[in-house]
Design an enzyme around this catalytic site. Sequence first.
Site, PDB file in Angstrom:
ATOM      1  NE  ARG A  12     -15.897  17.352   7.578  1.00  0.00           N
ATOM      2  CZ  ARG A  12     -16.300  17.913   8.790  1.00  0.00           C
ATOM      3  NH1 ARG A  12     -15.912  18.859   9.132  1.00  0.00           N
ATOM      4  NH2 ARG A  12     -16.726  16.828   9.792  1.00  0.00           N
TER       5      ARG A  12
ATOM      6  CG  ASP B 271     -12.068  17.044  -2.128  1.00  0.00           C
ATOM      7  OD1 ASP B 271     -12.330  15.724  -1.282  1.00  0.00           O
ATOM      8  OD2 ASP B 271     -11.903  17.796  -1.362  1.00  0.00           O
TER       9      ASP B 271
ATOM     10  CG  ASP C 186     -16.747   6.050  -0.857  1.00  0.00           C
ATOM     11  OD1 ASP C 186     -17.006   4.682  -0.074  1.00  0.00           O
ATOM     12  OD2 ASP C 186     -16.074   6.950  -1.059  1.00  0.00           O
TER      13      ASP C 186
ATOM     14  CD  GLU D 230     -16.262   5.152   4.906  1.00  0.00           C
ATOM     15  OE1 GLU D 230     -15.291   4.047   4.957  1.00  0.00           O
ATOM     16  OE2 GLU D 230     -15.762   5.876   4.055  1.00  0.00           O
TER      17      GLU D 230
ATOM     18  NE  ARG E 210     -22.454  -2.965   5.899  1.00  0.00           N
ATOM     19  CZ  ARG E 210     -21.766  -1.800   5.543  1.00  0.00           C
ATOM     20  NH1 ARG E 210     -21.916  -1.418   5.367  1.00  0.00           N
ATOM     21  NH2 ARG E 210     -20.462  -2.214   6.426  1.00  0.00           N
TER      22      ARG E 210
HETATM   23  C1  QV4 Z   1      -1.784   6.580  -4.163  1.00  0.00           C
HETATM   24  C2  QV4 Z   1      -1.503   6.899  -2.482  1.00  0.00           C
HETATM   25  C3  QV4 Z   1      -1.762   8.690  -2.369  1.00  0.00           C
HETATM   26  C4  QV4 Z   1      -1.110   9.129  -4.180  1.00  0.00           C
HETATM   27  C5  QV4 Z   1      -1.716   8.530  -5.303  1.00  0.00           C
HETATM   28  C6  QV4 Z   1      -0.454   9.018  -6.299  1.00  0.00           C
HETATM   29  O1  QV4 Z   1      -1.985   6.041  -1.473  1.00  0.00           O
HETATM   30  O2  QV4 Z   1      -1.171   9.110  -1.444  1.00  0.00           O
HETATM   31  O3  QV4 Z   1      -1.189  10.707  -4.237  1.00  0.00           O
HETATM   32  O4  QV4 Z   1      -1.507   6.634  -4.852  1.00  0.00           O
HETATM   33  O5  QV4 Z   1      -1.127   8.722  -7.443  1.00  0.00           O
HETATM   34  C7  QV4 Z   1      -6.747   3.672  -4.208  1.00  0.00           C
HETATM   35  C8  QV4 Z   1      -4.876   3.189  -3.877  1.00  0.00           C
HETATM   36  C9  QV4 Z   1      -3.924   4.168  -3.447  1.00  0.00           C
HETATM   37  C10 QV4 Z   1      -4.322   5.701  -4.201  1.00  0.00           C
HETATM   38  C11 QV4 Z   1      -5.260   5.973  -5.499  1.00  0.00           C
HETATM   39  C12 QV4 Z   1      -5.216   6.928  -6.159  1.00  0.00           C
HETATM   40  O6  QV4 Z   1      -5.104   2.162  -3.384  1.00  0.00           O
HETATM   41  O7  QV4 Z   1      -3.514   4.045  -3.403  1.00  0.00           O
HETATM   42  O8  QV4 Z   1      -3.427   6.732  -3.691  1.00  0.00           O
HETATM   43  O9  QV4 Z   1      -6.360   4.577  -5.457  1.00  0.00           O
HETATM   44  O10 QV4 Z   1      -4.931   6.589  -7.143  1.00  0.00           O
HETATM   45  C13 QV4 Z   1     -11.030   2.473  -2.563  1.00  0.00           C
HETATM   46  C14 QV4 Z   1      -9.759   1.487  -1.479  1.00  0.00           C
HETATM   47  C15 QV4 Z   1      -8.362   3.063  -1.665  1.00  0.00           C
HETATM   48  C16 QV4 Z   1      -7.997   3.287  -2.962  1.00  0.00           C
HETATM   49  C17 QV4 Z   1      -9.960   4.112  -3.031  1.00  0.00           C
HETATM   50  C18 QV4 Z   1      -9.898   4.449  -4.693  1.00  0.00           C
HETATM   51  O11 QV4 Z   1      -9.427   1.794  -0.573  1.00  0.00           O
HETATM   52  O12 QV4 Z   1      -6.546   1.957  -1.178  1.00  0.00           O
HETATM   53  O13 QV4 Z   1      -6.548   3.746  -3.131  1.00  0.00           O
HETATM   54  O14 QV4 Z   1     -10.640   2.509  -3.081  1.00  0.00           O
HETATM   55  O15 QV4 Z   1      -9.526   3.820  -5.557  1.00  0.00           O
HETATM   56  C19 QV4 Z   1     -10.011   6.629   5.388  1.00  0.00           C
HETATM   57  C20 QV4 Z   1     -11.190   6.752   4.475  1.00  0.00           C
HETATM   58  C21 QV4 Z   1     -12.196   6.360   4.169  1.00  0.00           C
HETATM   59  C22 QV4 Z   1     -12.291   5.390   3.267  1.00  0.00           C
HETATM   60  C23 QV4 Z   1     -11.084   3.937   3.790  1.00  0.00           C
HETATM   61  C24 QV4 Z   1     -10.559   3.590   2.593  1.00  0.00           C
HETATM   62  O16 QV4 Z   1     -11.894   8.518   5.900  1.00  0.00           O
HETATM   63  O17 QV4 Z   1     -13.570   7.011   3.705  1.00  0.00           O
HETATM   64  O18 QV4 Z   1      -9.382   5.376   4.132  1.00  0.00           O
HETATM   65  N1  QV4 Z   1     -13.313   4.308   2.866  1.00  0.00           N
HETATM   66  C25 QV4 Z   1     -14.343   4.510   2.089  1.00  0.00           C
HETATM   67  C26 QV4 Z   1     -14.265   3.242   0.736  1.00  0.00           C
HETATM   68  C27 QV4 Z   1     -13.516   2.945   0.478  1.00  0.00           C
HETATM   69  C28 QV4 Z   1     -12.535   4.082  -0.394  1.00  0.00           C
HETATM   70  C29 QV4 Z   1     -12.811   5.629  -0.473  1.00  0.00           C
HETATM   71  C30 QV4 Z   1     -13.719   5.118   0.583  1.00  0.00           C
HETATM   72  C31 QV4 Z   1     -12.595   6.073  -0.968  1.00  0.00           C
HETATM   73  O19 QV4 Z   1     -15.218   2.180   1.788  1.00  0.00           O
HETATM   74  O20 QV4 Z   1     -12.706   1.658   0.172  1.00  0.00           O
HETATM   75  O21 QV4 Z   1     -11.269   3.221  -0.880  1.00  0.00           O
HETATM   76  O22 QV4 Z   1     -13.419   6.452  -2.271  1.00  0.00           O
HETATM   77  O23 QV4 Z   1      -9.890   5.979   6.866  1.00  0.00           O
HETATM   78 CA    CA Z   2     -13.841  16.114   0.377  1.00  0.00          CA
END
Ligand code: QV4
Ligand code: CA
Length: 512
Positions: free
Chosen positions: A173, A182, A212, A248, A352
Amino acid sequence: MKLFILVALFGLSIAQHNPHIKQGRTAIVHLFEWRWADIAAECERFLGPNGFGGVQISPPNEHIVLNSPWRPWWQRYQPISYNLCSRSGSEDELRDMITRCNNVGVNIYVDAVINHMCGASGGEGNHSSCGSRFNAGTKDFPSVPYSALDFNNNKCKTSSGDIENYSDVFQVRDCRLVSLLDLALEKDYVRSKVAEYMNKLIDMGVAGFRVDACKHMWPGDLEAVYGRLQNLSTVWFPNNSRPFIFQEVIDLGGEAISAREYFHLGRVTEFKYGAKLGTVFRKWKGEKLVFTRNWGEGWGFMPDGNAVVFIDNHDNQRGHGAGGASIVTFWDSKLHKMAVGYMLAHPYGVARVMSSFRWDRRFVDGKDQNDWMGPPSNSDGSTKPVPINPDQTCGDGWVCEHRWRQIKNMVIFRNVVDGQPHSNWWDNGSNQVAFGRGNRGFIVFNNDDSDLDVTMNTGMSGGTYCDVISGQKEGGTCTGKKIHVGSDGRAHFKISNSEEDPFVAIHAESKL
Ligand code: QV4
Ligand code: CA
C-alpha cells in the site's frame, strides 16, 4: 436511537453497492479503449435498444503518452492530471457521451486511477494527452497540482521504492506498484483533489466508478475519499443515490490482503469467478460443469451482494493481472460464448461483459510479446473509430463481443429472468448441465464429447420457444431452433457436441 444508528450505518454501507441500473436492465459492458464519440453512438444504436445497463469506460483523465513501446494501452493507467482529455476524446465529447447514454437508459461507470500518477521513469516534458507539463523525476504535476510532498516517499521501506513482497501489506500500500509514483492518500489535500475529480464526473452524470488498484490503497483512505463524493445527479437518478463503487482487488486466495477488507466500501471484483469458470469450461484440473451446481458462494466466492463478476478483463485477457491461462477470451470464441452465457444466466453478482480489440499476439516461450499493443490506431497514434459492418459486427480490429448474437441475447435473457431463483437443475454427471430461472428462462449446456438428447423439466409454461443462441425471434418467427415445452413443463433438447454453439437458451420473451 440505537436502531437509527444501525439503520444509518447499514444504509451507508449498502448504498455504494447499488449500480443504479435503470429499470429492467442488469448487465454492464466494458468498452475498452473506445472513443467517447463511438460509445455515445453505441448507446443510442445498440446498447439502449438491447437492454444493456451500463458501460465501463477507460480512464477519462489526462495520461502519459509513450513512444516506446508505441502508445501502449496501459499508458492510460499513468495519470498526469485530472483534466478530462484522453486518448478517447475531449471533455466536451465525454460530456456529450454521458448525456446521450443516460438519455437512452445506459449508465456510465468511470475507471478511476487514483493510487498513483505515471511511472518513476516517465521523464519530463509535455508528452501527455492534454499537453500538460510534468516531471516524473521531481514528482511535479502542476496541472493538478501535486508536488513531491503528495507522494509516499519515506513511508515505503523497500530499497527500490517499489513493492517487492506482496505478503507485506505496508509495502503493497505504501510502495510503488511497478514503479508508478504512489500518492499519499492519507493527506487531506490529496483526498480533496481526487474527490474533486470524481465529483466533477458525478456532476456530468456518471453513475459510479471502477476504482483501480484498490489493494494498493488503505481501506480507511478510500473510505475518506468516498465519503467526500456527492450524490448522483438528480437529472437522471433518484434523490440521494450514492455513486456505485466497484473496487479492483485481485484476491485468488492466499495473499496478505483480502477482498473482504473492502466489502463495506462498495462492491469488489471477484477474480475467482472467471479463473474457475475458465478452468471448468476448459475441463482442466478434473473440473466438470456438474460441479457448478452450487456455483457462487458455494464455491467460496464473496457474498453475492459484494461481487462484480466477469469471464475476462482487459488485463487477464492478455496475461496481465490474475487468472493465467485458464481465462477464456474472444480468442477461444466457442468457449467464451458458453462461459459468458453461463455467467449471464446465473443469478450471482453484478455481471460485466468484456468488449475487446484484436492485437498481433506473438508468443515466445509462452509470453505474448505484444501484450502492450494499444487499440486500432491511425499512424499518428490516434484511436480509430469503430465501424459497424452490414451484419452488425464491428470492423477495423474491434471485436465487439457484446454484439455477438449469443452474448447480446444472453444479456436480454438476464433482464427477462431478473429476480427469479436458480431452479430445475439437471446434469448427466459430467459436462452436460441445465438450469432455469423460475418460470422465466431455461438454459442447457453440452460441453461433453458426446451428444445430448434428453427430456427434462424446464419450469416454463407450455408452448413453443425460440432458442436465442442458434437464432432469435424476429417478427413472429424463429431463426434458430424451436423448443416445445409441454403443459407439464417438460421439453426435449438435442445438442450435438460438434455444433458451433453447443448450448440452448429460452426465455419468457422468446416464446412464439
Ligand atoms: C516496469 C517494471 C518495473 C520497473 C519500471 C521501471 O515492471 O518493475 O520499476 O518498469 O521504469 C507499465 C509496464 C511496466 C512498467 C510500468 C511503469 O507494463 O512494465 O514497469 O508501466 O513504467 C497497467 C498494466 C501495467 C502497466 C500499468 C501502468 O497492466 O503493465 O505498467 O498499467 O501503465 C496487480 C495489481 C492490480 C493491477 C494488476 C495489473 O494489484 O491493481 O497488477 N491492475 C490494475 C489495472 C491495470 C493497471 C494497473 C492496475 C495500474 O487493471 O491495467 O496496470 O494502474 O495485480
Ligand atoms: Ca498506494
